[in-house]
Design a protein around this motif. Sequence first.
Motif, short mmCIF file in Angstrom:
data_model
loop_
_atom_site.label_atom_id
_atom_site.label_comp_id
_atom_site.label_asym_id
_atom_site.label_seq_id
_atom_site.Cartn_x
_atom_site.Cartn_y
_atom_site.Cartn_z
N GLN A 128 1.50 12.56 6.59
CA GLN A 128 0.38 12.24 5.69
C GLN A 128 -0.35 11.00 6.19
N VAL A 129 0.42 9.99 6.58
CA VAL A 129 -0.17 8.74 7.06
C VAL A 129 -0.96 8.99 8.35
N ARG A 130 -0.39 9.75 9.25
CA ARG A 130 -1.05 10.01 10.54
C ARG A 130 -2.34 10.83 10.36
N ARG A 131 -2.27 11.84 9.53
CA ARG A 131 -3.47 12.68 9.35
C ARG A 131 -4.62 11.84 8.80
N ARG A 132 -4.34 11.00 7.84
CA ARG A 132 -5.39 10.13 7.32
C ARG A 132 -5.94 9.24 8.43
N GLY A 133 -5.05 8.72 9.28
CA GLY A 133 -5.48 7.86 10.36
C GLY A 133 -6.42 8.53 11.34
N PHE A 134 -6.30 9.83 11.49
CA PHE A 134 -7.16 10.58 12.39
C PHE A 134 -8.33 11.25 11.67
N GLY A 135 -8.47 10.93 10.38
CA GLY A 135 -9.58 11.51 9.62
C GLY A 135 -9.40 12.97 9.27
N LYS A 136 -8.14 13.44 9.23
CA LYS A 136 -7.84 14.84 8.94
C LYS A 136 -7.45 14.99 7.47
N PRO A 137 -7.53 16.22 6.92
CA PRO A 137 -7.05 16.44 5.55
C PRO A 137 -5.59 16.01 5.42
N ILE A 138 -5.29 15.18 4.45
CA ILE A 138 -4.00 14.52 4.36
C ILE A 138 -2.86 15.49 4.13
N ARG A 196 0.84 -1.19 0.00
CA ARG A 196 0.00 0.00 0.00
C ARG A 196 0.88 1.25 0.00
N TYR A 197 0.32 2.35 -0.50
CA TYR A 197 1.10 3.58 -0.60
C TYR A 197 1.55 4.07 0.77
N SER A 198 0.75 3.84 1.79
CA SER A 198 1.15 4.27 3.13
C SER A 198 2.43 3.57 3.57
N ASP A 199 2.62 2.32 3.16
CA ASP A 199 3.85 1.61 3.47
C ASP A 199 5.03 2.27 2.79
N VAL A 200 4.87 2.68 1.54
CA VAL A 200 5.94 3.37 0.82
C VAL A 200 6.34 4.65 1.57
N LEU A 201 5.35 5.40 2.03
CA LEU A 201 5.64 6.63 2.77
C LEU A 201 6.39 6.34 4.06
N LEU A 202 5.97 5.31 4.78
CA LEU A 202 6.63 4.99 6.05
C LEU A 202 8.03 4.43 5.82
N MET A 203 8.23 3.66 4.74
CA MET A 203 9.58 3.18 4.42
C MET A 203 10.50 4.36 4.10
N LEU A 204 10.00 5.34 3.36
CA LEU A 204 10.81 6.51 3.05
C LEU A 204 11.19 7.24 4.34
N ALA A 205 10.22 7.45 5.22
CA ALA A 205 10.49 8.17 6.47
C ALA A 205 11.54 7.45 7.30
N GLU A 206 11.43 6.13 7.38
CA GLU A 206 12.40 5.35 8.16
C GLU A 206 13.80 5.45 7.56
N ALA A 207 13.90 5.28 6.24
CA ALA A 207 15.21 5.31 5.58
C ALA A 207 15.85 6.69 5.68
N GLU A 208 15.05 7.74 5.54
CA GLU A 208 15.58 9.11 5.69
C GLU A 208 16.19 9.30 7.08
N ASN A 209 15.53 8.82 8.08
CA ASN A 209 16.04 8.95 9.45
C ASN A 209 17.33 8.16 9.64
N GLU A 210 17.41 6.97 9.03
CA GLU A 210 18.61 6.15 9.19
C GLU A 210 19.80 6.73 8.43
N VAL A 211 19.57 7.26 7.25
CA VAL A 211 20.67 7.82 6.46
C VAL A 211 21.22 9.09 7.09
N ASN A 212 20.33 9.94 7.56
CA ASN A 212 20.74 11.27 8.06
C ASN A 212 20.93 11.32 9.57
#
Length: 525
Positions: A414-424, A385-401
Motif C-alpha cells: 500500500q505504501v509503495r503504490r502510493r509512492g508511485f502514484g498508483k491505486p493504493i 503518519r499512517y504509512s509508518d504504522v503500516l511499515l511497522m506492522l510489516a517489519e514486526a510480522e517479518n521478525e515474528v514469523n
Amino acid sequence: MKKLLLLMVVLTTSLSCKKFLTERPEDFLSPENYYETEAQLDFALNGVYTVMTENGTYASAMLGRLGLEADEGYNNNATDNASVSDYAVFSSDAKIQLYWTVLYKGIDRANRLLENLHKPAMNETKRDRIKGQALFLRSYYYLMLVSRFGDVPLLLKSAADGSPESVQVPKTAAKEIYNQILADMEEASGLVADITAVESAGRVSKSAVWGIMARVCLYMAGNPINDVAKYQEAITWANKVISLNYHQLNSSYQQVFINYAQDKYDLKESIWEVEFWGNGIGVYTGSAGAVGMINGIGGTADDNIGRATGVLFTTKWHLQVYEAGDLRRDWTIAPFRYEGNPPVESNWSASVNQIYTRYCGKWRRKYELVTPKGNRTPQNFPLLRYSDVLLMLAEAENEVNKTPTEAAYTAINQVRRRGFGKPINTPDPTLDIQNQDYETFKLTIRNERAKELGFEGLRKNDLVRWGIFYDRMKVIYADVEPGNNAAIRAAKKYYGNVTQRDVVWPIPSYELGINKKLEQHDLWK
C-alpha cells in the motif's frame, strides 16, 4: 481549528523556566491557587503540549540540527559546526542540554497536572480525557529521552522544590523506563478520545497512542534492550490502528506535506502532528515554528516564496535508494534550488558536486497561505503518519514469523503504490513486493522507511535499534566521493566525526554538576 494555540502562547509565557531542576517553586503555577476549575486544567494541559513547540524540540533543534537524519542527510550549516549538529558531540553541548531541560520541564508539568486532576468538580469523562493526554505526553517525553540518552532519571512526581537536596535523583535503567512508558500509554489509550472525536491532529487520540506504542515496542525489541517478544506486541498495537477501518493513505504523497503547510488536517493519514500557527507576527508571535525555514529549500530570503536557511542536505545513498518512477524522491529531496532575484527554480544536474548540495524538499514554503513568509512559519510537523504504522506492522510480522506474511506484503505494498502514484488498494505485479525471504524483506523494509519517512526525524533511532548505526554512517562516509566544494567537505566532516559511542548522547555536564547521584553514560565516561 487551532484556537487552543493562542491559549498555549499565554501559558508558555506563564510557565516558562530556565532550568528544570533549578526552578524556584514560585516559577510554576502553584497547586494551592491553581487547578481549581476545568478551564485551569485545560490551560495546564496546553502547557504540557507546548513543550513540543519550543526551540529545544520541534520548533528548531529537531528540524535538522541534532543529527537525527543519520544516513539520509547531513547538516551543512556553518553556524551549527562543532556541535551535535555535525557529530562533534560534547557533554556541554548547548542543544543537548536544552533538549534535556525542555523535556523534563514537560514531564514536571504533566506530573503537576496529574497530581491535581481531582481538585475541580467537573464531568468525569472530560477529567479522564485530560488525564489520558497528560499520561501519554509524559510517556512520549520519556521516550524522547530514553531513546537518545539511555538510562535517565524517572520522575513520576513533580519536583517538590528547587533545593539542592530535592534534585538528587539517580538514573533508572532504560528497560524499566520503557516498561513504564508502555504501562502509562496503555492506561492512556483507555482514557483519550477516538480519533474521530478529537478536534485536530495536534491532540492525542487512541490511534496516536496505539501507533506510538507500536514504535515503543520496536525500540524495545531492538538494541540496546533486545526484548524480541515486543515484536508481537508491536503487531498488536499497529493492528488496533488498522482495524479501526478509518485510517487510509492520502492518494497523493505530496499533498500530505502541502496540508502541513496550509493548516489542513487529514486525520486518516496524519494521525498526530506538532502544531504551529502564524508567521511570528502580531498576536501569534509565540505560536509559529521554523518547519520549512530551517529544514526547507534554502538559498532564498524572499518573503513571497519563503525564507529558508536550508540546513539539511541529502546523501548520495538517499538519492539513489529510490527506484525509477518513485514520486517520493523528488518531493523528499528537492530537485531544484532557487536562483536570481526574484528567485526562480533552477534544476540540479546529475554531477557529483550537485548531489550533495540538494536540500530536503518536504517542507516547501511556497505552499504556505500566511504572508509574509519570513523567519517563522505555520507549518506542522508529523509525529505519526499512517504509512509508518503500516511499515511497522510489516517489519514486526517479518521478525515474528521469520518470513514476510501476507499482512506484511499488504501493508508495505500500500505504501509503495502510493509512492508511485498508483491505486493504493489495487495489486500491481510490476511494483509490488512479493516472494522475498526474511533477510531480503528486512533490507526492503529498512530502505522503504528511508524512502517514505525521510527527514521526519526517525532514521537515527531506526539505525540504532537495528544495531547498524555506526556501520551505516561509515558506509556513507566512504560513499562521499572526492570533491572540494563546501557541501562535500561538510558531508565528509559530518560522517567522519561519528564514533561508536554516538548511538547515545552524553548526559549534559550541567546536570551532572547539580545532581551528584547522576552518572555519565558508560560510553561517554
